[in-house]
Design an enzyme around this catalytic site. Structure first.
Site, PDB file in Angstrom:
ATOM      1  N   PRO A   2       0.847  -1.190   0.000  1.00  0.00           N
ATOM      2  CA  PRO A   2       0.000   0.000   0.000  1.00  0.00           C
ATOM      3  C   PRO A   2       0.886   1.245   0.000  1.00  0.00           C
ATOM      4  CG  PRO A   2      -0.480  -1.441   1.873  1.00  0.00           C
ATOM      5  CD  PRO A   2       0.817  -1.861   1.299  1.00  0.00           C
ATOM      6  N   GLU A   3       0.853   1.963  -1.105  1.00  0.00           N
ATOM      7  CA  GLU A   3       1.569   3.228  -1.208  1.00  0.00           C
ATOM      8  C   GLU A   3       0.525   4.329  -1.379  1.00  0.00           C
ATOM      9  OE1 GLU A   3       4.712   2.809  -4.153  1.00  0.00           O
ATOM     10  OE2 GLU A   3       4.818   0.661  -3.769  1.00  0.00           O
TER      11      GLU A   3
END
Length: 267
Positions: A2-3
DNA sequence: GTCCATGTTCTTTA
DNA sequence: CTAAAGAACATGGA
């Protein structure tokens, strides 16, 4: 994993159901995912309503109606989802925020993520770099001029720019035509400006596609992202470049796999 | 059983 | 002293 695009998509999918809703009960199944350890989280959350949900870097910041705040970081494998109370509990569900008609569940097998209570104090983001979607080229240039690391390592550093991770650094460097081994302080002002544009374009495109789902990432509704289908280099080792006929190469930098096109990103 | 994935923090090295 | 490199963490899948 998750960025920025994935974290923002989680925020965007949480908000419509959650804003203005009252927290009825709190279940913390593992106390060690909470910082400070031993803090009375439920005592501070029960009967409060959620006034705002925002993103800073890769953090999801919840603001309560009394001004208190806490944030959740998804780490590598974290998921925040809206569930019906009847849905079976999955393994590694560490926190449940119960509302009148639904629950928010935080599940994180690898436990690199967690919950941090901030209280009413000013959000401590002094050590975080600027937001990639708002950063100005001169800002990035000033930061890069101070370090001799390869640009790949510099962009992964959250104190340089906050929100990029392994996928979007590789994709942004491809879009800017910069080899990942290029030393940060060797990049011209013009090229930094190009990199700034490439980062913003890459992130906006990823946002439009709901982020990238490799394995663990899903938004708050449980929907997968679609941007992985459009990756130019990430996880495309030995595949043909989408812009020329070269084959994508993989090296290890900063202990992370790094993908690039040797023709489009000359050293 | 081994190796690999990665975000962040802590430790070691230069 | 600082900057940078490296190890550690945790779990599931190949």
């Amino acid at each position: 994993m998750p960025e920025l695009p994935e974290v923002q998509t989680v925020v965007d999918t949480l908000k419509p159901r959650t804003l203005g809703q009252r927290i009825v009960s709190v279940l913390l199944n593992r106390s060690d995912v909470l910082t400070p350890h031993g803090f009375d989280l439920s005592g501070h959350l029960i009967s409060r309503t959620v006034a705002a949900i925002d993103r800073r870097g890769k953090r999801i910041i919840f603001t309560l109606d009394n001004g208190n705040r806490f944030y959740i970081h998804l780490g590598m494998s974290g998921r925040l989802t809206i569930e019906s109370p009847q849905t079976d509990l999955l393994k590694h569900t560490h926190l449940i925020l119960e509302f009148k008609t639904f629950q928010i569940r935080f599940k994180d097998p690898r436990r690199f993520g967690g919950i941090w209570w901030l209280g009413s104090e000013e959000f401590a983001d002094a050590k975080m770099g600027p937001e990639p979607l708002l950063i100005r080229p001169q800002q990035l240039a000033a930061c890069l001029a101070k370090t001799r690391r390869p640009i790949k390592n510099a962009l992964l550093d959250q104190t340089v720019i906050a929100g990029l991770g392994n996928i979007y650094v590789d994709e942004s460097l491809f879009a800017a035509g910069i080899h990942p081994l290029t030393l940060a302080n060797d990049i011209s002002a013009e090229k930094v400006a190009q990199l700034t544009r490439a980062i913003k374009q890459t992130l906006r495109k990823a946002l439009r596609h709901g982020g990238s789902t490799l394995r663990d990432y899903f938004d708050a509704n449980g929907d997968a992202g679609k941007f992985q289908k459009l990756h130019a280099v990430y996880h495309r080792t030995a595949k043909k470049c989408r812009r020329c006929d070269s084959l994508i190469e993989r090296i290890v930098l900063g202990g992370r796999s790094t993908h690039f096109c040797p023709s489009c990103q000359p050293h």
